[in-house]
Design a protein around this motif. Structure first.
Motif, PDB file in Angstrom:
ATOM      1  N   ASP A  93     -16.705 -45.588  20.795  1.00  8.84           N
ATOM      2  CA  ASP A  93     -15.877 -45.639  19.587  1.00  8.84           C
ATOM      3  C   ASP A  93     -14.804 -44.555  19.609  1.00  8.84           C
ATOM      4  O   ASP A  93     -14.276 -44.173  18.574  1.00  8.84           O
ATOM      5  N   LYS A 138     -13.228 -49.675  18.659  1.00  4.39           N
ATOM      6  CA  LYS A 138     -14.211 -49.759  19.749  1.00  4.39           C
ATOM      7  C   LYS A 138     -13.512 -50.129  21.060  1.00  4.39           C
ATOM      8  O   LYS A 138     -12.492 -50.813  21.078  1.00  4.39           O
ATOM      9  N   CYS A 165     -21.512 -45.212  22.496  1.00  4.99           N
ATOM     10  CA  CYS A 165     -22.070 -45.437  21.160  1.00  4.99           C
ATOM     11  C   CYS A 165     -23.598 -45.447  21.228  1.00  4.99           C
ATOM     12  O   CYS A 165     -24.186 -46.127  22.073  1.00  4.99           O
ATOM     13  N   GLY A 166     -24.222 -44.701  20.329  1.00  2.74           N
ATOM     14  CA  GLY A 166     -25.676 -44.696  20.252  1.00  2.74           C
ATOM     15  C   GLY A 166     -26.370 -43.856  21.292  1.00  2.74           C
ATOM     16  O   GLY A 166     -27.603 -43.863  21.361  1.00  2.74           O
ATOM     17  N   LYS A 175     -23.208 -40.596  13.717  1.00  5.26           N
ATOM     18  CA  LYS A 175     -22.984 -42.039  13.707  1.00  5.26           C
ATOM     19  C   LYS A 175     -24.245 -42.774  14.151  1.00  5.26           C
ATOM     20  O   LYS A 175     -24.880 -42.389  15.136  1.00  5.26           O
ATOM     21  N   GLN A 176     -24.594 -43.822  13.432  1.00  8.38           N
ATOM     22  CA  GLN A 176     -25.809 -44.573  13.710  1.00  8.38           C
ATOM     23  C   GLN A 176     -25.479 -45.937  14.318  1.00  8.38           C
ATOM     24  O   GLN A 176     -24.639 -46.668  13.790  1.00  8.38           O
ATOM     25  N   TYR A 177     -26.132 -46.251  15.432  1.00  5.01           N
ATOM     26  CA  TYR A 177     -25.981 -47.554  16.077  1.00  5.01           C
ATOM     27  C   TYR A 177     -27.365 -48.125  16.359  1.00  5.01           C
ATOM     28  O   TYR A 177     -28.353 -47.384  16.403  1.00  5.01           O
ATOM     29  N   ASP A 178     -27.408 -49.433  16.569  1.00  8.71           N
ATOM     30  CA  ASP A 178     -28.704 -50.095  16.748  1.00  8.71           C
ATOM     31  C   ASP A 178     -29.284 -49.910  18.141  1.00  8.71           C
ATOM     32  O   ASP A 178     -30.440 -50.269  18.389  1.00  8.71           O
ATOM     33  N   TYR A 181     -25.372 -48.054  23.911  1.00 12.58           N
ATOM     34  CA  TYR A 181     -24.579 -49.176  24.438  1.00 12.58           C
ATOM     35  C   TYR A 181     -24.187 -49.006  25.906  1.00 12.58           C
ATOM     36  O   TYR A 181     -23.014 -48.905  26.249  1.00 12.58           O
ATOM     37  N   GLY A 205     -28.135 -55.735  20.796  1.00  9.14           N
ATOM     38  CA  GLY A 205     -26.955 -54.933  20.504  1.00  9.14           C
ATOM     39  C   GLY A 205     -25.895 -55.743  19.785  1.00  9.14           C
ATOM     40  O   GLY A 205     -25.275 -56.627  20.382  1.00  9.14           O
ATOM     41  N   GLU A 206     -25.687 -55.449  18.517  1.00  6.80           N
ATOM     42  CA  GLU A 206     -24.719 -56.213  17.719  1.00  6.80           C
ATOM     43  C   GLU A 206     -23.317 -56.144  18.312  1.00  6.80           C
ATOM     44  O   GLU A 206     -22.591 -57.141  18.329  1.00  6.80           O
ATOM     45  N   LEU A 207     -22.915 -54.976  18.814  1.00  4.43           N
ATOM     46  CA  LEU A 207     -21.563 -54.827  19.354  1.00  4.43           C
ATOM     47  C   LEU A 207     -21.380 -55.625  20.650  1.00  4.43           C
ATOM     48  O   LEU A 207     -20.300 -56.161  20.901  1.00  4.43           O
TER      49      LEU A 207
END
Length: 231
Positions: A93, A138, A165-166, A175-178, A181, A205-207
């Motif tokens: 990001d 992103k 990310c994450g 920052k919070q990610y699932d 990545y 992974g949503e992204l």
């Protein structure tokens, strides 16, 4: 073991080796009473397996495991000679200092379990990359590590201002990610005069699943065909 699908999915198997898609947040080695992914694969398939490379806990994707010490020696020699082509994808990001190129430097242990990149050639790490905008701040990175050092890709992207990310070690804690990545996306090698190529999309992974990311990966179907920077 009944729940091996929590650790990996089987991508390919023959008499010499297997290829699995490791899930994210799974240890490579067994730790603290928890199976690592290699032991999980052994128990699930009821065979002895030999590791020839590894993936970080947060990293998902393609992992090659030999079925004999003889084949493990062959594959290890291929890795050592840089004759196994590995391609990763990552999402960040932060806009990088450069959109494509080469990141190289010495890998040196830092605080906690972290590593840092130095200007020396001691424990040299070489990483080639391209980055593409995904919108909404992103970027998708397509990465080809020339060497295979611990945390190499994570440290390389951090060094150009684009931590993954994450990433629990090198990313921004606010920052919070699932998930983290980073995904081992493609493997290419020749073993016993037969060429193999494997490619697998992230299963979480949503992204990674957003349309812009899927479209870019579709456009760049063969990672080898990109004009990679010379080392």
């Amino acid at each position: 073991m009944n729940n091996f699908n929590l650790y990996f999915s089987l991508v390919y198997e023959n008499e010499e080796f297997i290829v699995i898609n490791k899930k994210e947040n799974i240890n490579f080695h067994s730790e603290d009473g928890e199976f690592g992914v290699v032991v999980a694969a052994e128990k699930a398939l009821n065979i002895k397996l030999y590791s020839v490379h590894r993936l970080d806990k947060m990293t998902s994707g393609l992992l090659l495991l030999a079925k004999s010490s003889h084949i493990a020696a062959h594959l290890s020699a291929l890795f050592k000679a840089h004759q196994v082509q590995k391609y990763y994808i990552a999402i960040t990001d932060k806009k990088p200092k450069k959109k494509q190129g080469l990141i190289q430097g010495g890998m040196q242990k830092s605080r906690r379990s972290m590593w840092k990149l130095t200007k020396t050639k001691e424990n040299l790490a070489i990483t080639q990359f391209f980055s593409f905008t995904l919108g909404a701040g992103k970027r998708l990175f397509i990465i080809k590590p020339k060497t295979g050092k611990t945390h190499q890709i994570r440290v390389a992207l951090k060094s150009i201002g684009s931590a993954i990310c994450g990433d629990p070690l090198y990313g921004e804690k606010t920052k919070q990610y699932d998930r983290g990545y980073l995904h081992a996306y493609q493997l290419e090698f020749t073993l016993l005069d037969k060429k193999y190529e494997f490619q697998v999309l992230p299963c979480s992974g949503e992204l990674f699943k957003e349309g812009a990311c899927v479209e870019l990966l579709t456009q760049h179907k063969s990672m080898a065909s990109l004009c990679w920077p010379k080392c």
